[in-house]
Design a protein around this motif. Structure first.
Motif, PDB file in Angstrom:
ATOM      1  N   HIS A  46       0.877  -1.205  -0.155  1.00  0.00           N
ATOM      2  CA  HIS A  46       0.003   0.006  -0.050  1.00  0.00           C
ATOM      3  C   HIS A  46       1.033   1.369  -0.010  1.00  0.00           C
ATOM      4  O   HIS A  46       0.557   2.174  -0.711  1.00  0.00           O
ATOM      5  CB  HIS A  46      -0.989   0.094   1.231  1.00  0.00           C
ATOM      6  CG  HIS A  46      -1.822   1.263   1.473  1.00  0.00           C
ATOM      7  ND1 HIS A  46      -2.641   1.645   0.438  1.00  0.00           N
ATOM      8  CD2 HIS A  46      -1.853   2.017   2.176  1.00  0.00           C
ATOM      9  CE1 HIS A  46      -3.459   2.609   0.793  1.00  0.00           C
ATOM     10  NE2 HIS A  46      -2.873   3.031   2.006  1.00  0.00           N
ATOM     11  N   PHE A  47       1.897   1.161   0.765  1.00  0.00           N
ATOM     12  CA  PHE A  47       2.737   2.704   0.780  1.00  0.00           C
ATOM     13  C   PHE A  47       3.838   2.699  -0.089  1.00  0.00           C
ATOM     14  O   PHE A  47       4.466   3.700  -0.055  1.00  0.00           O
ATOM     15  CB  PHE A  47       3.234   2.712   2.263  1.00  0.00           C
ATOM     16  CG  PHE A  47       2.274   2.901   3.295  1.00  0.00           C
ATOM     17  CD1 PHE A  47       1.437   4.079   3.418  1.00  0.00           C
ATOM     18  CD2 PHE A  47       1.740   1.887   4.127  1.00  0.00           C
ATOM     19  CE1 PHE A  47       0.450   4.218   4.323  1.00  0.00           C
ATOM     20  CE2 PHE A  47       0.601   2.123   5.101  1.00  0.00           C
ATOM     21  CZ  PHE A  47       0.205   3.169   5.079  1.00  0.00           C
ATOM     22  N   HIS A  48       3.860   1.809  -1.023  1.00  0.00           N
ATOM     23  CA  HIS A  48       4.834   1.812  -2.175  1.00  0.00           C
ATOM     24  C   HIS A  48       6.240   2.362  -1.957  1.00  0.00           C
ATOM     25  O   HIS A  48       6.885   2.401  -2.651  1.00  0.00           O
ATOM     26  CB  HIS A  48       4.339   3.008  -3.105  1.00  0.00           C
ATOM     27  CG  HIS A  48       2.880   2.584  -3.577  1.00  0.00           C
ATOM     28  ND1 HIS A  48       2.556   3.211  -5.024  1.00  0.00           N
ATOM     29  CD2 HIS A  48       1.674   1.970  -3.212  1.00  0.00           C
ATOM     30  CE1 HIS A  48       1.382   2.732  -5.254  1.00  0.00           C
ATOM     31  NE2 HIS A  48       0.664   2.186  -4.138  1.00  0.00           N
ATOM     32  N   HIS A  49       6.693   1.830  -0.601  1.00  0.00           N
ATOM     33  CA  HIS A  49       8.062   1.923  -0.416  1.00  0.00           C
ATOM     34  C   HIS A  49       8.495   0.622   0.391  1.00  0.00           C
ATOM     35  O   HIS A  49       7.800   0.133   1.055  1.00  0.00           O
ATOM     36  CB  HIS A  49       8.500   3.446   0.280  1.00  0.00           C
ATOM     37  CG  HIS A  49       7.974   3.539   1.359  1.00  0.00           C
ATOM     38  ND1 HIS A  49       6.781   4.223   1.668  1.00  0.00           N
ATOM     39  CD2 HIS A  49       8.340   3.329   2.540  1.00  0.00           C
ATOM     40  CE1 HIS A  49       6.289   4.182   2.888  1.00  0.00           C
ATOM     41  NE2 HIS A  49       7.343   3.810   3.619  1.00  0.00           N
ATOM     42  N   GLU A  50       9.907   0.428   0.215  1.00  0.00           N
ATOM     43  CA  GLU A  50      10.343  -0.880   0.868  1.00  0.00           C
ATOM     44  C   GLU A  50      10.411  -0.662   2.493  1.00  0.00           C
ATOM     45  O   GLU A  50      11.365   0.193   2.963  1.00  0.00           O
ATOM     46  CB  GLU A  50      11.568  -1.304   0.136  1.00  0.00           C
ATOM     47  CG  GLU A  50      12.179  -2.568   0.675  1.00  0.00           C
ATOM     48  CD  GLU A  50      13.409  -3.196  -0.123  1.00  0.00           C
ATOM     49  OE1 GLU A  50      13.685  -4.350   0.310  1.00  0.00           O
ATOM     50  OE2 GLU A  50      14.025  -2.304  -0.833  1.00  0.00           O
ATOM     51  N   VAL A  51       9.906  -1.579   3.062  1.00  0.00           N
ATOM     52  CA  VAL A  51      10.241  -1.562   4.751  1.00  0.00           C
ATOM     53  C   VAL A  51      10.114  -3.050   4.832  1.00  0.00           C
ATOM     54  O   VAL A  51       9.501  -3.775   4.659  1.00  0.00           O
ATOM     55  CB  VAL A  51       9.396  -1.028   5.471  1.00  0.00           C
ATOM     56  CG1 VAL A  51       9.619  -1.083   6.861  1.00  0.00           C
ATOM     57  CG2 VAL A  51       9.066   0.775   5.305  1.00  0.00           C
ATOM     58  N   VAL A  52      11.053  -3.497   5.426  1.00  0.00           N
ATOM     59  CA  VAL A  52      11.189  -4.888   6.187  1.00  0.00           C
ATOM     60  C   VAL A  52      11.613  -4.905   7.294  1.00  0.00           C
ATOM     61  O   VAL A  52      12.267  -4.366   8.027  1.00  0.00           O
ATOM     62  CB  VAL A  52      12.423  -5.878   5.271  1.00  0.00           C
ATOM     63  CG1 VAL A  52      12.574  -7.268   5.898  1.00  0.00           C
ATOM     64  CG2 VAL A  52      12.321  -5.821   3.764  1.00  0.00           C
ATOM     65  N   SER A  53      10.745  -5.775   8.291  1.00  0.00           N
ATOM     66  CA  SER A  53      10.949  -5.617   9.768  1.00  0.00           C
ATOM     67  C   SER A  53      10.578  -7.189   9.979  1.00  0.00           C
ATOM     68  O   SER A  53       9.796  -8.014   9.609  1.00  0.00           O
ATOM     69  CB  SER A  53       9.847  -4.778  10.451  1.00  0.00           C
ATOM     70  OG  SER A  53       8.503  -4.961  10.007  1.00  0.00           O
ATOM     71  N   GLN A  54      10.814  -7.658  11.316  1.00  0.00           N
ATOM     72  CA  GLN A  54      10.382  -8.822  11.940  1.00  0.00           C
ATOM     73  C   GLN A  54       9.727  -8.685  13.185  1.00  0.00           C
ATOM     74  O   GLN A  54      10.108  -7.841  13.871  1.00  0.00           O
ATOM     75  CB  GLN A  54      11.661  -9.811  12.175  1.00  0.00           C
ATOM     76  CG  GLN A  54      11.454 -11.129  12.405  1.00  0.00           C
ATOM     77  CD  GLN A  54      12.574 -12.109  12.195  1.00  0.00           C
ATOM     78  OE1 GLN A  54      13.543 -11.424  11.634  1.00  0.00           O
ATOM     79  NE2 GLN A  54      12.309 -13.204  12.694  1.00  0.00           N
ATOM     80  N   ASP A  55       8.626  -9.466  13.462  1.00  0.00           N
ATOM     81  CA  ASP A  55       7.803  -9.290  14.430  1.00  0.00           C
ATOM     82  C   ASP A  55       7.181 -10.744  14.810  1.00  0.00           C
ATOM     83  O   ASP A  55       6.610 -11.244  13.967  1.00  0.00           O
ATOM     84  CB  ASP A  55       6.659  -8.288  14.253  1.00  0.00           C
ATOM     85  CG  ASP A  55       6.129  -7.640  15.620  1.00  0.00           C
ATOM     86  OD1 ASP A  55       6.543  -8.318  16.689  1.00  0.00           O
ATOM     87  OD2 ASP A  55       4.949  -7.113  15.320  1.00  0.00           O
ATOM     88  N   MET A  78       6.398  -3.779   0.132  1.00  0.00           N
ATOM     89  CA  MET A  78       7.211  -3.733  -1.227  1.00  0.00           C
ATOM     90  C   MET A  78       6.989  -2.379  -1.718  1.00  0.00           C
ATOM     91  O   MET A  78       6.008  -1.821  -1.668  1.00  0.00           O
ATOM     92  CB  MET A  78       6.468  -4.787  -2.160  1.00  0.00           C
ATOM     93  CG  MET A  78       6.566  -6.384  -1.430  1.00  0.00           C
ATOM     94  SD  MET A  78       8.086  -6.926  -0.797  1.00  0.00           S
ATOM     95  CE  MET A  78       8.799  -7.302  -2.296  1.00  0.00           C
ATOM     96  N   PRO A  79       8.061  -2.038  -2.616  1.00  0.00           N
ATOM     97  CA  PRO A  79       7.991  -0.937  -3.334  1.00  0.00           C
ATOM     98  C   PRO A  79       7.116  -1.030  -4.487  1.00  0.00           C
ATOM     99  O   PRO A  79       6.695  -1.950  -5.018  1.00  0.00           O
ATOM    100  CB  PRO A  79       9.355  -0.516  -3.470  1.00  0.00           C
ATOM    101  CG  PRO A  79      10.048  -1.755  -3.629  1.00  0.00           C
ATOM    102  CD  PRO A  79       9.321  -2.703  -2.589  1.00  0.00           C
ATOM    103  N   THR A  80       7.057   0.253  -5.263  1.00  0.00           N
ATOM    104  CA  THR A  80       6.353  -0.055  -6.788  1.00  0.00           C
ATOM    105  C   THR A  80       7.352   0.285  -7.860  1.00  0.00           C
ATOM    106  O   THR A  80       8.243   0.985  -7.616  1.00  0.00           O
ATOM    107  CB  THR A  80       5.215   0.956  -6.560  1.00  0.00           C
ATOM    108  OG1 THR A  80       4.319   0.692  -7.721  1.00  0.00           O
ATOM    109  CG2 THR A  80       5.403   2.271  -6.375  1.00  0.00           C
ATOM    110  N   ARG A  81       6.873  -0.123  -8.956  1.00  0.00           N
ATOM    111  CA  ARG A  81       7.339   0.391 -10.240  1.00  0.00           C
ATOM    112  C   ARG A  81       6.536   1.336 -11.058  1.00  0.00           C
ATOM    113  O   ARG A  81       6.773   1.685 -12.206  1.00  0.00           O
ATOM    114  CB  ARG A  81       8.091  -0.589 -11.159  1.00  0.00           C
ATOM    115  CG  ARG A  81       9.141  -1.549 -10.346  1.00  0.00           C
ATOM    116  CD  ARG A  81       9.666  -2.503 -11.505  1.00  0.00           C
ATOM    117  NE  ARG A  81      10.267  -1.569 -12.738  1.00  0.00           N
ATOM    118  CZ  ARG A  81      11.641  -1.378 -12.813  1.00  0.00           C
ATOM    119  NH1 ARG A  81      12.229  -1.723 -11.721  1.00  0.00           N
ATOM    120  NH2 ARG A  81      11.996  -0.812 -14.063  1.00  0.00           N
ATOM    121  N   ASN A  82       5.503   1.933 -10.444  1.00  0.00           N
ATOM    122  CA  ASN A  82       4.514   2.551 -11.137  1.00  0.00           C
ATOM    123  C   ASN A  82       5.241   3.935 -11.392  1.00  0.00           C
ATOM    124  O   ASN A  82       6.343   4.326 -10.779  1.00  0.00           O
ATOM    125  CB  ASN A  82       3.592   3.177  -9.820  1.00  0.00           C
ATOM    126  CG  ASN A  82       2.455   2.234  -9.533  1.00  0.00           C
ATOM    127  OD1 ASN A  82       2.484   1.104 -10.420  1.00  0.00           O
ATOM    128  ND2 ASN A  82       1.615   2.545  -9.056  1.00  0.00           N
TER     129      ASN A  82
END
Length: 186
Positions: A131-140, A148-152
């Protein structure tokens, strides 16, 4: 990114003036190629549709057409409008949601309670959102959350709202039977 010929999202936000016929055809070609190649290289293929907030109707029509296009194969299509979906691939639980219906911090509990059998059988758990179109990876609490990011293409609406900082990329994520094997940036 748009849901109709009026240039609006499913919720009515005016985005722009996309040639929807061309966009639909390009989307169909893109996904049919990926599905065909995946089918040729796998023992089993399941395609999940995850509805988002921009293209609920137009995205769903592409999936329904793809399901019909591949109807003579044994590819399994999940065309439901469920917002939270998961599959168990050997001992890897793969979860998916667009991300517009819940805070990412709530996803571990949502998936653990919605899919308890998968959760208990899995050695590894991963959840994909976009939804937010930028990459963030976390563990919980036993799950890796991958926003995930976008190629839009950055359209005028995105520029006007300051959504211009995303790195344009996509990923191929590969698993073995127990865990993540590799991530390839494309």
């Amino acid at each position: 990114n748009e849901d109709n010929y009026n240039g609006t999202t499913a919720s009515g936000t005016q985005i722009g003036a996309t040639n929807m016929q061309q966009a639909w055809l390009e989307c169909f070609q893109f996904f049919s190629t990926i599905i065909q190649e995946a089918y040729l290289k796998s023992n089993m293929l399941k395609v999940l549709y995850v509805p988002g907030n921009h293209d609920t109707f137009s995205g769903h029509t592409v999936l329904l057409a793809l399901e019909r296009y591949f109807e003579d194969s044994d590819i399994e299509f999940d065309t439901t409008q469920e917002v939270f979906k998961a599959i168990l691939l050997d001992k890897v639980m793969i979860c998916a949601t667009h991300g517009h219906k819940s805070n990412i911090k709530k996803l571990p509990l949502i998936f653990a309670t919605s899919f308890p059998q998968y959760w208990s059988e899995a050695n590894a758990r991963e959840c994909f959102t976009g939804h937010f179109h930028h990459e963030v990876v976390s563990q919980d609490v036993g799950i890796v959350l991958r926003q995930m990011p976008t190629r839009n293409v950055v359209d005028q609406w995105s520029k006007d709202n300051g959504f211009t900082t995303s790195q344009e990329k996509m990923f191929i994520v590969e698993y073995n039977k127990d865990e993540l094997k590799s991530i390839i940036v494309v």
